[in-house]
Design a protein around this motif. Structure first.
Motif: not given
Ligand code: API
Length: 283
Positions: A12-14, A45-47, A65-67, A71-73, A75-78, A165-167, A198-200, A216-219, A226-229
């Motif tokens: 569902g993370n698109d 949510d991301q590109i 890239y967040n929505s 640009e971010v480090e 994305c796990g689901n991605g 990789g991301n906070p 930060v991602n909360a 609640y994702e950063r950006g 959220c995969g990394t979450g």
């Molecule tokens: N919003 C996150 C990037 C996408 C992470 C998330 N969609 C995942 O699946 O890890 C950030 O700014 O660090």
């Protein structure tokens, strides 16, 4: 220009996924945000952008890239959508690839049953490297973790801080359905002690091998998964002595399985990746 894209999601993370090997993709932050806009653009949510590798030992470069256009480090689901995309598009003849992101190399593998397993690399647990500014704060030790008090609005929350990789800042709540995610989430995201924002994460412990999670994702705001979450929440729960690997992570958009053998070890994530439609857009 006419831009070809594929719309995908992971639990569902698109995502909008773009082949930048065969298309010239060099957009401004405003253009990325326009593509991700759910009314004026495609909506996501991301590109995720597929580039040629910049090193000999990786198969692709992966830019995210967040929505909001940032640009971010990572994305796990991605990363799961990424490997499905390059396989479906014939950009590789492998099913297990090495992908370079801004700060790490990850290894997604497309399984025969269509699920994807990703070696997400080892979590970074040193607060200053998350980055989190802990100076002057009195952390609360719990198990192998330290919980940091954050004043958000009129309340004080205790968070674990983890980087994939991301906070990420993860707190335990009694019930994710009633947790104040939309109120507290943006206050944590923009808290001054997180210089890169930060991602909360809001984690409900169901049992030692099962959590419910909202992020609640950063950006991007709250996403359905959220995969990394999920990786950060499981790492925090194991360090706090609340969870045992592997952990079933129940998100609003689907389920992931996360395994971690301890500090210095990679976090292994397994979950779905779905192609929704192909499209073209003038940008
Ligand atoms: N919003 C996150 C990037 C996408 C992470 C998330 N969609 C995942 O699946 O890890 C950030 O700014 O660090």
């Amino acid at each position: 220009m006419k831009l070809k894209f594929t719309k995908m999601h992971g639990a569902g993370n698109d995502f909008i996924v773009i082949d930048a090997i065969h298309q010239d993709v060099d957009f401004t932050r405003a253009q990325w945000a326009r593509l991700a806009d759910r009314r004026f653009g495609i909506g996501a949510d991301q590109i995720l952008v597929v580039h040629k590798p910049e090193a000999a030992d990786v198969d692709f470069r992966y830019r995210i890239y967040n929505s909001d256009g940032s640009e971010v480090e990572q994305c796990g689901n991605g990363s799961r959508a990424f490997v499905k995309f390059v396989v479906e598009k014939g950009l590789t003849d492998k099913r297990s690839i090495r992908v370079q992101t801004m700060k790490a190399i990850i290894a997604p593998r497309l399984e025969d049953d269509g699920m994807v397993t990703v070696d997400m690399g080892a979590p970074v647990l040193e607060p200053a490297q998350v980055p989190f500014q802990a100076d002057g704060l009195h952390g609360v030790p719990e198990g192998h973790d330290v919980l940091w008090p954050l004043d958000v609005g009129t309340s004080r929350v205790l968070v674990s801080v983890v980087s994939m990789g991301n906070p990420h800042a993860v707190q335990v709540v009694a019930d994710v359905d009633t947790a104040p995610v939309l109120d507290t989430g943006p206050l944590v995201e923009h808290h001054p002690r997180f210089p890169a924002r930060v991602n909360a994460g809001f984690m409900q412990i169901v049992d030692r091998h099962h959590i419910r999670l909202r992020v609640y994702e950063r950006g991007a705001g709250e996403t359905l998964a959220c995969g990394t979450g999920s990786c950060a929440a499981v790492v925090a729960g194991i360090r706090r002595g609340l969870l045992d690997s592997p952990v079933r992570v129940e998100a609003r958009g689907g389920e992931l399985s996360i395994a971690w053998a301890g500090p210095g070890q990679p976090v292994m994530m397994t979950g779905p990746a779905v192609t929704v439609f192909e499209g073209e857009i003038e940008i």
